[in-house]
Design a protein around this motif. Structure first.
Motif, PDB file in Angstrom:
ATOM      1  N   UNK A 169       0.825  -1.208   0.000  1.00 25.87           N
ATOM      2  CA  UNK A 169       0.000   0.000   0.000  1.00 25.87           C
ATOM      3  C   UNK A 169       0.863   1.263   0.000  1.00 25.87           C
ATOM      4  N   UNK A 170       1.944   1.229  -0.761  1.00 24.88           N
ATOM      5  CA  UNK A 170       2.823   2.388  -0.896  1.00 24.88           C
ATOM      6  C   UNK A 170       3.901   2.500   0.153  1.00 24.88           C
ATOM      7  N   UNK A 171       3.912   1.599   1.140  1.00 24.61           N
ATOM      8  CA  UNK A 171       4.906   1.654   2.223  1.00 24.61           C
ATOM      9  C   UNK A 171       5.983   0.599   1.975  1.00 24.61           C
ATOM     10  N   UNK A 172       7.236   1.028   1.942  1.00 24.22           N
ATOM     11  CA  UNK A 172       8.354   0.101   1.752  1.00 24.22           C
ATOM     12  C   UNK A 172       8.654  -0.663   3.038  1.00 24.22           C
ATOM     13  N   UNK A 173       8.862  -1.968   2.885  1.00 27.27           N
ATOM     14  CA  UNK A 173       9.186  -2.837   4.011  1.00 27.27           C
ATOM     15  C   UNK A 173      10.514  -3.523   3.709  1.00 27.27           C
ATOM     16  N   UNK A 175       8.869  -0.070 -17.251  1.00 27.04           N
ATOM     17  CA  UNK A 175       7.854  -0.993 -17.746  1.00 27.04           C
ATOM     18  C   UNK A 175       7.320  -1.873 -16.612  1.00 27.04           C
ATOM     19  N   UNK A 176       8.210  -2.345 -15.735  1.00 24.86           N
ATOM     20  CA  UNK A 176       7.767  -3.189 -14.627  1.00 24.86           C
ATOM     21  C   UNK A 176       6.994  -2.378 -13.590  1.00 24.86           C
ATOM     22  N   UNK A 177       7.407  -1.148 -13.348  1.00 17.54           N
ATOM     23  CA  UNK A 177       6.663  -0.287 -12.416  1.00 17.54           C
ATOM     24  C   UNK A 177       5.226  -0.115 -12.888  1.00 17.54           C
ATOM     25  N   UNK A 178       5.054   0.108 -14.181  1.00 18.55           N
ATOM     26  CA  UNK A 178       3.712   0.282 -14.727  1.00 18.55           C
ATOM     27  C   UNK A 178       2.899  -1.000 -14.608  1.00 18.55           C
ATOM     28  N   UNK A 179       3.543  -2.147 -14.841  1.00 19.12           N
ATOM     29  CA  UNK A 179       2.835  -3.426 -14.760  1.00 19.12           C
ATOM     30  C   UNK A 179       2.410  -3.746 -13.336  1.00 19.12           C
ATOM     31  N   UNK A 180       3.169  -3.276 -12.351  1.00 20.90           N
ATOM     32  CA  UNK A 180       2.880  -3.595 -10.950  1.00 20.90           C
ATOM     33  C   UNK A 180       2.003  -2.552 -10.264  1.00 20.90           C
ATOM     34  N   UNK A 181       1.663  -1.512 -10.967  1.00 15.42           N
ATOM     35  CA  UNK A 181       0.992  -0.379 -10.330  1.00 15.42           C
ATOM     36  C   UNK A 181      -0.302  -0.769  -9.640  1.00 15.42           C
ATOM     37  N   UNK A 185       1.420   3.550   9.163  1.00 12.42           N
ATOM     38  CA  UNK A 185       0.825   4.363   8.086  1.00 12.42           C
ATOM     39  C   UNK A 185      -0.201   3.600   7.242  1.00 12.42           C
ATOM     40  N   UNK A 186       0.036   2.297   7.036  1.00 12.25           N
ATOM     41  CA  UNK A 186      -0.914   1.485   6.267  1.00 12.25           C
ATOM     42  C   UNK A 186      -2.222   1.346   7.039  1.00 12.25           C
ATOM     43  N   UNK A 187      -2.134   1.034   8.326  1.00  8.64           N
ATOM     44  CA  UNK A 187      -3.335   0.898   9.133  1.00  8.64           C
ATOM     45  C   UNK A 187      -4.087   2.225   9.215  1.00  8.64           C
ATOM     46  N   UNK A 188      -3.356   3.316   9.340  1.00  8.26           N
ATOM     47  CA  UNK A 188      -4.002   4.633   9.399  1.00  8.26           C
ATOM     48  C   UNK A 188      -4.781   4.904   8.122  1.00  8.26           C
TER      49      UNK A 188
END
Length: 380
Positions: free
Chosen positions: A67-71, A162-168, A277-280
Motif C-alpha cells: 500500500x505504498x509503504x516500503x518494508x 515498464x515493470x513499475x507500470x505493470x505492478x501499479x 501508516x498502512x493501518x491509518x
C-alpha cells in the motif's frame, strides 16, 4: 563444523557446491553475487568442514511495498548441501545465520520460495500466491513493426519503468533493484528481452534457456496489448507466466495446485509499528474506536481517534479476545493475514483461530485481501 559468513577465497568452492546440487547457471549466479560490490560475500553463509564448503545459502536484500509503504525484507536463495553432509542440521544452523544477519540489516520480514514444507520448520508460513506458468495453447500472430533483442545495462531504466507500470495495480509488490537488474542481464540462467516498436522499447520479459526444455516466459510487461503479444510471438515460449489480461485467451486453464511464497515475521511489534501508516490509511473514515488484536499468547491495544492511531500497548495472554471486542489472530497466520489474498473475511472461513470478533467491519477494513506481484531473482 564452522558456520560463518563466506570469504573471497570461498567463491570457487561455493560455486562448485551449488552446481553439484542445483544447475550450472546457479554457479554463475553465485559468482555474480559474491564478487559484486553491491552484494558480495557478506550475502552468503557457509558451513565449512576444514577446507571444504559443505553447505551454503544466500540472503538477498529486498524491498517489499505494501500500500505504498516500503518494508525492508530478506530473501533466502541458493540453499545447497553436499550429499554426504545432509541430515546433520546444517541448513537449520545456516538459517539461524541468515536470520541473525537479516535482523542486523533491519529486515522486518524474510521470505523464501522452495521445497514444500521444509521452511515451515524455521518459522515460515505460506502467505503470498506465486503466479502460475501456464501452457501457451495458441501463439499470437507476430505484430508488424516490432523487433526483439536482448536487454543491456543501458536498458535498465526502461525495464524498471515498464515493470513499475505493470505492478501499479498490485497492493503488494516487489521489483528488481538496479544491482539485481545488472545480475539478471549477466546471468546464463535466463534471458531478459526488450521489444521495440519503431526503435522505441515497448515490452519486456524474461525467459528460461532453451537447453532446459520447454521455454518459460515470465515478468511480462508492455505498454499495450500489441506490445505484449509481439513479445510472446517473438520469444515463442511453451509456457507463459500469468500476468497480462490480453494473454488469458491464449493460455491453458490454471492448474489446481497452489504455490505460495513463504513469509517469516521475526518481530511482530516492530512490523506492526512500521505498518502504522498502512493501518491509518485503511481506518480513514471509520469512527473512533478501541482496537484489540489478540494473538492468544500476546495481544496489542490501540485507540483510533478518527485521524491517528494511538500508542500500541502490548500485553500478555488473551485467550478470548472476542470477549473484549477484539479479533483473534493465530500468530502463525499473521503473515497470510497481512500479505495474502484472503484478508480477515477469507481467513476466518478457513481457520477457526482467525476471527474478527464483534467488530467485523473494523477488522475487515484493517485486514483486507491483498493482491500481489513479486519479481524474484529466479523465475517461479
Amino acid at each position: 563444523m564452522d558456520i560463518r559468513t563466506s570469504r573471497p577465497e570461498d567463491v570457487d568452492r561455493v560455486a562448485e557446491l551449488i552446481v553439484s546440487r542445483l544447475d550450472p547457471g546457479d554457479g554463475v549466479d553465485a559468482r555474480l553475487l559474491m564478487t559484486d560490490p553491491d552484494a558480495g560475500c557478506d550475502w552468503v553463509g557457509v558451513a565449512a568442514d576444514g577446507d571444504r564448503i559443505v553447505s551454503t545459502l544466500t540472503l538477498m536484500d529486498e524491498t517489499v511495498t505494501l500500500a505504498g509503504l516500503d518494508i525492508p525484507a530478506g530473501q533466502v536463495e541458493q540453499v545447497a548441501t553436499d550429499v554426504e553432509h545432509e541430515g546433520r542440521g546444517l541448513v537449520r544452523r545456516l538459517m539461524g545465520w541468515a536470520h541473525d544477519r537479516s535482523a542486523e540489516r533491519g529486515h522486518l520480514i524474510q521470505f523464501v520460495m522452495g521445497v514444500p514444507y521444509f521452511y515451515r520448520q524455521f518459522g515460515y508460513v505460506y502467505s503470498i500466491p506465486i503466479k502460475q506458468n501456464r501452457a501457451l495453447v495458441e501463439t499470437p500472430q507476430p505484430v508488424a513493426g516490432h523487433a526483439i533483442r536482448r536487454a543491456t545495462e543501458a536498458d535498465i531504466p526502461v525495464l524498471q519503468a515498464l515493470q513499475d507500470a505493470a505492478q501499479r495495480g498490485a497492493d503488494l509488490r516487489m521489483g528488481h533493484t538496479t544491482p539485481c537488474w545488472r545480475w539478471l542481464l549477466h546471468r546464463t540462467g535466463s534471458t531478459t528481452w526488450v521489444v521495440e516498436r519503431d526503435g522505441v522499447p515497448v515490452a519486456t520479459g524474461r525467459s528460461t534457456p532453451e537447453e532446459e526444455g520447454d521455454v518459460v516466459l515470465g515478468e511480462i510487461a508492455g505498454v499495450d496489448d500489441d506490445a505484449v503479444k509481439a513479445l510472446v510471438a517473438l520469444v515463442n515460449p511453451a509456457q507463459v507466466g500469468e500476468r497480462h489480461p490480453a494473454l488469458e485467451p491464449l493460455l491453458a486453464d490454471r492448474a489446481p495446485e497452489l504455490d505460495q511464497c513463504m513469509v517469516r515475521i521475526p518481530d511482530v511489534p516492530k512490523l506492526l509499528e512500521h505498518l502504522r501508516p498502512v493501518f491509518t490509511q485503511r481506518l480513514r473514515g471509520h469512527e473512533p474506536t478501541e482496537v484489540v488484536l489478540g494473538f492468544f499468547r500476546t495481544h496489542v491495544r490501540f485507540h483510533w481517534d478518527g485521524e491517528e492511531i494511538g500508542p500500541f500497548e502490548w500485553g500478555g495472554t488473551l485467550l478470548g479476545p472476542g470477549a473484549v471486542g477484539g479479533a483473534g489472530i493465530a500468530p502463525d497466520l499473521l503473515a497470510p493475514l497481512l500479505f495474502g489474498p484472503h484478508g480477515m473475511d477469507g481467513l476466518r472461513r478457513i481457520f477457526p483461530d482467525v476471527y474478527p470478533g464483534p467488530k467485523t467491519e473494523l477488522m475487515t477494513r484493517l485486514f483486507p485481501p491483498v493482491t500481489s506481484d513479486l519479481l524474484t531473482f529466479y523465475l517461479p
